[in-house]
Design a protein around this motif. Sequence first.
Motif, PDB file in Angstrom:
ATOM      1  N   TYR A 106     -91.980 -72.992 -33.909  1.00 43.24           N
ATOM      2  CA  TYR A 106     -93.180 -73.796 -34.376  1.00 43.24           C
ATOM      3  C   TYR A 106     -93.818 -74.425 -33.373  1.00 43.24           C
ATOM      4  N   PHE A 107     -93.167 -74.835 -32.159  1.00 37.84           N
ATOM      5  CA  PHE A 107     -93.875 -75.666 -31.191  1.00 37.84           C
ATOM      6  C   PHE A 107     -94.899 -74.535 -30.356  1.00 37.84           C
ATOM      7  N   PHE A 108     -94.489 -73.245 -30.294  1.00 31.66           N
ATOM      8  CA  PHE A 108     -95.243 -72.372 -29.405  1.00 31.66           C
ATOM      9  C   PHE A 108     -96.255 -71.682 -30.434  1.00 31.66           C
ATOM     10  N   TYR A 109     -96.280 -71.924 -31.591  1.00 35.60           N
ATOM     11  CA  TYR A 109     -97.087 -71.242 -32.588  1.00 35.60           C
ATOM     12  C   TYR A 109     -98.387 -71.509 -32.151  1.00 35.60           C
ATOM     13  N   PRO A 110     -99.175 -70.306 -31.875  1.00 36.55           N
ATOM     14  CA  PRO A 110    -100.505 -70.623 -31.154  1.00 36.55           C
ATOM     15  C   PRO A 110    -101.267 -71.480 -31.659  1.00 36.55           C
ATOM     16  N   SER A 111    -101.436 -71.489 -32.987  1.00 36.75           N
ATOM     17  CA  SER A 111    -102.340 -72.482 -33.841  1.00 36.75           C
ATOM     18  C   SER A 111    -101.884 -74.000 -33.754  1.00 36.75           C
ATOM     19  N   PHE A 112    -100.713 -74.263 -33.327  1.00 38.95           N
ATOM     20  CA  PHE A 112    -100.418 -75.482 -33.104  1.00 38.95           C
ATOM     21  C   PHE A 112    -100.439 -75.630 -31.421  1.00 38.95           C
ATOM     22  N   PHE A 113     -99.834 -74.853 -30.855  1.00 37.01           N
ATOM     23  CA  PHE A 113     -99.655 -75.097 -29.173  1.00 37.01           C
ATOM     24  C   PHE A 113    -101.147 -75.195 -28.666  1.00 37.01           C
ATOM     25  N   LEU A 114    -101.946 -74.128 -29.079  1.00 37.84           N
ATOM     26  CA  LEU A 114    -103.244 -74.313 -28.153  1.00 37.84           C
ATOM     27  C   LEU A 114    -104.161 -75.146 -28.728  1.00 37.84           C
ATOM     28  N   THR A 115    -103.992 -75.853 -30.083  1.00 39.01           N
ATOM     29  CA  THR A 115    -104.836 -76.811 -30.603  1.00 39.01           C
ATOM     30  C   THR A 115    -104.527 -78.251 -29.939  1.00 39.01           C
ATOM     31  N   VAL A 116    -103.239 -78.431 -29.844  1.00 39.18           N
ATOM     32  CA  VAL A 116    -102.694 -79.541 -29.722  1.00 39.18           C
ATOM     33  C   VAL A 116    -102.161 -79.907 -28.230  1.00 39.18           C
ATOM     34  N   ILE A 117    -101.402 -78.878 -27.518  1.00 40.30           N
ATOM     35  CA  ILE A 117    -100.891 -79.027 -26.263  1.00 40.30           C
ATOM     36  C   ILE A 117    -101.734 -78.452 -25.300  1.00 40.30           C
ATOM     37  N   PHE A 118    -101.788 -77.245 -25.136  1.00 40.03           N
ATOM     38  CA  PHE A 118    -102.520 -76.479 -24.191  1.00 40.03           C
ATOM     39  C   PHE A 118    -103.587 -75.330 -24.503  1.00 40.03           C
ATOM     40  N   PRO A 119    -104.651 -75.155 -24.348  1.00 41.60           N
ATOM     41  CA  PRO A 119    -105.512 -76.427 -23.699  1.00 41.60           C
ATOM     42  C   PRO A 119    -106.027 -77.094 -24.601  1.00 41.60           C
ATOM     43  N   GLY A 120    -105.429 -77.610 -25.414  1.00 42.09           N
ATOM     44  CA  GLY A 120    -105.976 -78.336 -26.753  1.00 42.09           C
ATOM     45  C   GLY A 120    -106.003 -79.932 -26.204  1.00 42.09           C
ATOM     46  N   LEU A 121    -105.566 -80.802 -27.431  1.00 44.32           N
ATOM     47  CA  LEU A 121    -105.916 -82.045 -27.159  1.00 44.32           C
ATOM     48  C   LEU A 121    -105.284 -82.928 -25.820  1.00 44.32           C
ATOM     49  N   ILE A 122    -103.902 -82.597 -25.845  1.00 41.02           N
ATOM     50  CA  ILE A 122    -103.318 -83.442 -24.776  1.00 41.02           C
ATOM     51  C   ILE A 122    -103.800 -83.047 -23.473  1.00 41.02           C
ATOM     52  N   PHE A 123    -103.702 -81.719 -23.198  1.00 38.72           N
ATOM     53  CA  PHE A 123    -104.600 -81.322 -21.857  1.00 38.72           C
ATOM     54  C   PHE A 123    -105.841 -81.545 -21.660  1.00 38.72           C
ATOM     55  N   THR A 124    -106.709 -81.420 -22.586  1.00 38.99           N
ATOM     56  CA  THR A 124    -108.181 -81.769 -22.522  1.00 38.99           C
ATOM     57  C   THR A 124    -108.268 -83.248 -22.413  1.00 38.99           C
ATOM     58  N   LEU A 125    -107.426 -84.235 -22.748  1.00 42.93           N
ATOM     59  CA  LEU A 125    -107.545 -85.679 -22.421  1.00 42.93           C
ATOM     60  C   LEU A 125    -107.252 -85.742 -20.961  1.00 42.93           C
ATOM     61  N   ILE A 126    -106.030 -85.217 -20.492  1.00 44.36           N
ATOM     62  CA  ILE A 126    -105.720 -85.419 -18.954  1.00 44.36           C
ATOM     63  C   ILE A 126    -106.781 -84.802 -18.075  1.00 44.36           C
ATOM     64  N   PHE A 127    -107.066 -83.549 -18.550  1.00 45.66           N
ATOM     65  CA  PHE A 127    -108.230 -82.865 -17.518  1.00 45.66           C
ATOM     66  C   PHE A 127    -109.555 -83.681 -17.831  1.00 45.66           C
ATOM     67  N   LEU A 128    -110.066 -84.324 -18.617  1.00 47.36           N
ATOM     68  CA  LEU A 128    -111.256 -85.211 -18.684  1.00 47.36           C
ATOM     69  C   LEU A 128    -111.222 -86.239 -17.559  1.00 47.36           C
ATOM     70  N   LEU A 129    -109.982 -87.017 -17.675  1.00 50.73           N
ATOM     71  CA  LEU A 129    -109.637 -88.126 -16.471  1.00 50.73           C
ATOM     72  C   LEU A 129    -109.924 -87.233 -15.083  1.00 50.73           C
ATOM     73  N   ILE A 130    -109.144 -86.329 -15.041  1.00 53.74           N
ATOM     74  CA  ILE A 130    -109.347 -85.757 -13.585  1.00 53.74           C
ATOM     75  C   ILE A 130    -110.660 -85.266 -13.333  1.00 53.74           C
ATOM     76  N   THR A 131    -111.665 -84.955 -14.385  1.00 52.80           N
ATOM     77  CA  THR A 131    -112.782 -84.360 -14.060  1.00 52.80           C
ATOM     78  C   THR A 131    -113.729 -85.511 -13.651  1.00 52.80           C
ATOM     79  N   ILE A 132    -113.487 -86.668 -14.461  1.00 50.56           N
ATOM     80  CA  ILE A 132    -114.336 -87.827 -14.128  1.00 50.56           C
ATOM     81  C   ILE A 132    -113.902 -88.513 -12.919  1.00 50.56           C
ATOM     82  N   TRP A 133    -112.753 -88.317 -12.457  1.00 58.02           N
ATOM     83  CA  TRP A 133    -112.345 -88.945 -11.082  1.00 58.02           C
ATOM     84  C   TRP A 133    -112.925 -87.865 -10.125  1.00 58.02           C
ATOM     85  N   PHE A 134    -112.823 -86.665 -10.167  1.00 58.74           N
ATOM     86  CA  PHE A 134    -113.298 -85.725  -9.419  1.00 58.74           C
ATOM     87  C   PHE A 134    -114.980 -86.011  -9.206  1.00 58.74           C
TER      88      PHE A 134
END
Length: 352
Positions: free
Chosen positions: A10-38
């Motif tokens: 269930y952790f790697f189930y695409p509907s959950f993993f892609l939405t929440v983990i990568f490239p979902g909410l968690i990755f997007t939050l970190i990526f936004l910080l890095i993008t603004i820094w860049f």
Amino acid sequence: MSVLSALQYYFFYPSFFLTVIFPGLIFTLIFLLITIWFERKAAAIVQLRYGPYYASKRLGGLLQLFADAIKFVFSEIIIPNGVNQTLYALSPILVLIFAFLPMALLPISTIPSQGSILSVYHNIFYDSQIHQGVLVPYFIEYNLIGIIALESLYPILVIFLAWNTNNRFAVVGSIREAYLSVSYDVLIIISTLALALEYHTLDVAKIVTSGIPGFIANPIAAFVFLVAMLIGSSRFPFEIVEAETELVIGPYTEYSGFLFVLTMAGSYVANLVYAILFVDLFLGGWLPFSGFAGAVFTVFKAAIVVFFSVFLRAVYGRYRIDQALRGSWKYFFPLALASLILGVVVGYLWIR
């Protein structure tokens, strides 16, 4: 199935993993910080700005960004008098959700039938057009038209947000954004339609697995889509609605604290979603990889596209709204029609 196997499933189930983990909410939050820094660092280096004082000099001031984020999150939220407080607070959340929503239909890789941790989902997310599983939160065969339809709702939410603030300057800013969005959404629709005609499908995964990147098959559509993507996500030189000397920060004038963070995050999320779609359509998507490696490769290329779009802030002046509108209808609209004709010809003569 053991508990550990069930958790892994269930952790790697695409509907959950892609939405929440990568490239979902968690990755997007970190990526936004890095993008603004860049974005800040690139502008400071190119324009020889000293910029604000920053913490953690050895890390390039990265911790300053986290400090700013914490400051905004815990700042007081000031709600103007005379507004509907529920709609006022709900609007930035809706803007962010609708900016993120197209990600649910965006394929970022394929699922091999065996040899990958994702292979157990091969049959669940099976795409009959390419005879492989597709790594996507929710699979539909006509995902290209679904993605464009969802993206086109974003400007409507921006107008809704500004209207709820009961501020005439915010409404003017939102109308300016609507003007631009209508002008450039047409370009995105025509350039994607050119690709659909060229590859004879509305399935993004089939376009990628054809093995012919869109920028080779139709470079005109790639150029038009890239420019329209910049305006669709309010990137320079089209950051017109946020003219600080004229309109404060456009539709978001009345927002403060954490609600302001949500409004600003919407444009960056839209930029990331457009970049992944651009990679799928024109840069070969996840090929030559598949599975999780393919997903990482797709997002890596999308990150480069996002960094390029924010880098434009450092080297390009901002257009006026009349210049941007004239550029859309006078120059890019004929180019979009040319890409449509090229798509029909190439699709008939080359791509089967």
